[in-house]
Design an enzyme around this catalytic site. Structure first.
Site, mmCIF file in Angstrom:
data_model
loop_
_atom_site.group_PDB
_atom_site.id
_atom_site.type_symbol
_atom_site.label_atom_id
_atom_site.label_comp_id
_atom_site.label_asym_id
_atom_site.label_seq_id
_atom_site.Cartn_x
_atom_site.Cartn_y
_atom_site.Cartn_z
ATOM 1 N N PHE A 135 11.722 13.308 38.531
ATOM 2 C CA PHE A 135 11.108 13.108 37.220
ATOM 3 C C PHE A 135 9.705 13.690 37.178
ATOM 4 O O PHE A 135 9.140 14.028 38.208
ATOM 5 C CB PHE A 135 11.082 11.621 36.835
ATOM 6 C CG PHE A 135 10.496 10.714 37.877
ATOM 7 C CD1 PHE A 135 9.139 10.480 37.935
ATOM 8 C CD2 PHE A 135 11.311 10.103 38.822
ATOM 9 C CE1 PHE A 135 8.596 9.642 38.892
ATOM 10 C CE2 PHE A 135 10.790 9.249 39.789
ATOM 11 C CZ PHE A 135 9.428 9.035 39.832
ATOM 12 N N TYR B 266 -0.250 12.097 48.827
ATOM 13 C CA TYR B 266 -0.408 10.838 48.103
ATOM 14 C C TYR B 266 -0.640 9.612 48.982
ATOM 15 O O TYR B 266 -0.957 8.543 48.462
ATOM 16 C CB TYR B 266 0.793 10.631 47.170
ATOM 17 C CG TYR B 266 0.766 11.616 46.022
ATOM 18 C CD1 TYR B 266 -0.045 11.384 44.923
ATOM 19 C CD2 TYR B 266 1.498 12.796 46.073
ATOM 20 C CE1 TYR B 266 -0.110 12.293 43.877
ATOM 21 C CE2 TYR B 266 1.444 13.713 45.032
ATOM 22 C CZ TYR B 266 0.631 13.460 43.940
ATOM 23 O OH TYR B 266 0.561 14.370 42.923
#
Length: 402
Positions: free
Chosen positions: A402, A123
């Site tokens: 999450f 990322y």
């Protein structure tokens, strides 16, 4: 066939879940996908298609993230990002990330996005910076505290889930505005965090719930019965306390559970356990990355947190993936409050969006990034001053994936 992408619908959830399972080499029973329906925000989820086949996608949860001194702020909690095997190296992820970040900017939604990365090399190229870490902790049973530790005289109890949850929620919500990296939780996210079906346990026991008047701990047990006696592992899922005394009492309780041999916990990197122990070497620690942060809109994001010292510096920001962020920003911090405005003045510091994301939660020093050649100093002393201003009072920590 040319790839296309679109916003998903509720009807797309089953095949979206199958795509995520394929990407992460997992498997969810058909009925299991329904468990994610209340977490799934279709209007914030994108799918990439090869013809009619959903080959990649990702979404965001609408949450708040506690930032240094600024309390909870809106964050796009990016989740369920994946590409099916057999369709990789075709630009699917780049297409997805561009559509998501550009959409956040165009809609004027959250100024910050955050995620957990399946692989740490992915990322950074989309402007995410390593902003927080966690510690894998291992402590042997009955490890003694130093002589000055007070655990108080409050009674700790193991209770049922139904009795525990209201107390957990009350303590968590009270602490969350002051704990950098903690996320807001809806009822579905609470249920997901403490999901306790057989497939959630990974070979461990069901959850056990420990209550202190000023805190709580939730743990599982891994059975291990050896010839010389039991050496069961106690795996802490979450622990929170209002006071240092309650924190010490919860650790004392967990370390003294009969039949255990080792306590395991993924915890904050500045967890005080090493300083509670009389012998700090008993606490074995391994650090790893947790939250990766992306400043979607640099100017807005910088103004949403507070800072530890005053500065007046010009930052030259580079950002190829989100070009609206590129340029020179005068960052003026007075009394902890920041004002960021666009200027043409000569820069004091040159850095990219990834470096700003890494430093945003106050856990990554800009001086360290400068030594790693991710930040360039133009005016002598500017990086040290900026680094000091960005530091938080404690290490950021996100207690949930999450």
């Amino acid at each position: 066939m040319a790839l296309t992408h679109r916003t998903l619908t509720h009807d797309d959830l089953p095949r979206f879940q199958r795509m995520v399972d394929a990407a992460f080499l997992g498997e969810t029973p058909d009925e299991g996908a329904e468990r994610y329906r209340e977490l799934f925000e279709p209007d914030r989820s994108l799918g990439v298609f090869d013809g009619d086949e959903l080959i990649g996608g990702g979404g965001a949860q609408t949450r708040d993230l506690t930032v240094p001194g600024g309390g909870p702020r809106p964050v796009a909690a990016v989740t369920s990002v994946g590409v099916k095997p057999g369709h990789r190296r075709r630009g699917v992820l780049t297409r997805l990330m561009r559509a998501q970040l550009h959409g956040l900017h165009d809609e004027g939604r959250e100024a910050v996005a955050a995620l957990w990365a399946s692989e740490a090399s992915i990322y950074g190229r989309f402007g995410y910076g390593l902003a927080a870490e966690f510690t894998r902790l291992s402590v042997p049973k009955n490890a003694a505290f130093h002589a000055g530790v007070s655990t108080g005289d409050a009674r700790l109890r193991e209770v049922s889930r139904d009795e525990a949850m209201p107390h957990l929620k009350a303590v968590y919500e009270e602490l969350r505005p002051t704990r950098t990296g903690w996320l807001s939780r809806t009822e579905p996210s609470w249920a997901h965090q403490f999901a306790d079906e057989e497939r959630d346990r990974g070979g461990l026991s069901s959850y056990r719930w420990v209550l202190h008047p000023d805190g709580y701990a939730v743990y599982r047990v891994k059975q291990d019965w050896q010839e010389r006696g039991p050496r069961c592992e106690l795996h802490v899922r979450e622990m929170a306390a209002r006071t240092p005394e309650a924190h010490a009492a919860l650790y004392r309780y967990l370390l003294d559970v009969d039949l255990m041999g080792e306590l395991k916990f993924f915890t904050a990197s500045d967890d005080p356990i090493t300083h509670l122990l009389g012998d700090p070497r008993l606490a074995l620690r391994t650090r790893s990355d947790s939250l990766w942060v992306r400043l979607v809109d640099v100017d807005r994001a910088l103004a949403q947190r507070r800072y530890g010292s005053d500065v007046d510096l010009v930052l030259e920001v580079s950002d190829d993936f989100c070009p609206w962020n590129a340029g020179r920003v005068r960052l003026v911090i007075e009394g902890g409050e920041a004002n960021a405005r666009r200027v043409d003045d000569a820069p004091d510091v040159r850095l990219d969006a990834q470096a700003l994301g890494a430093a945003y939660l106050g856990g990554t020093r800009l001086t360290s990034l400068a030594r790693a050649q991710r930040v360039r100093e133009v005016t002598p002393g500017a990086v040290a001053a900026l680094s000091h201003a960005f530091l938080g009072d404690h290490e950021p920590h996100c207690p949930e994936v999450f």
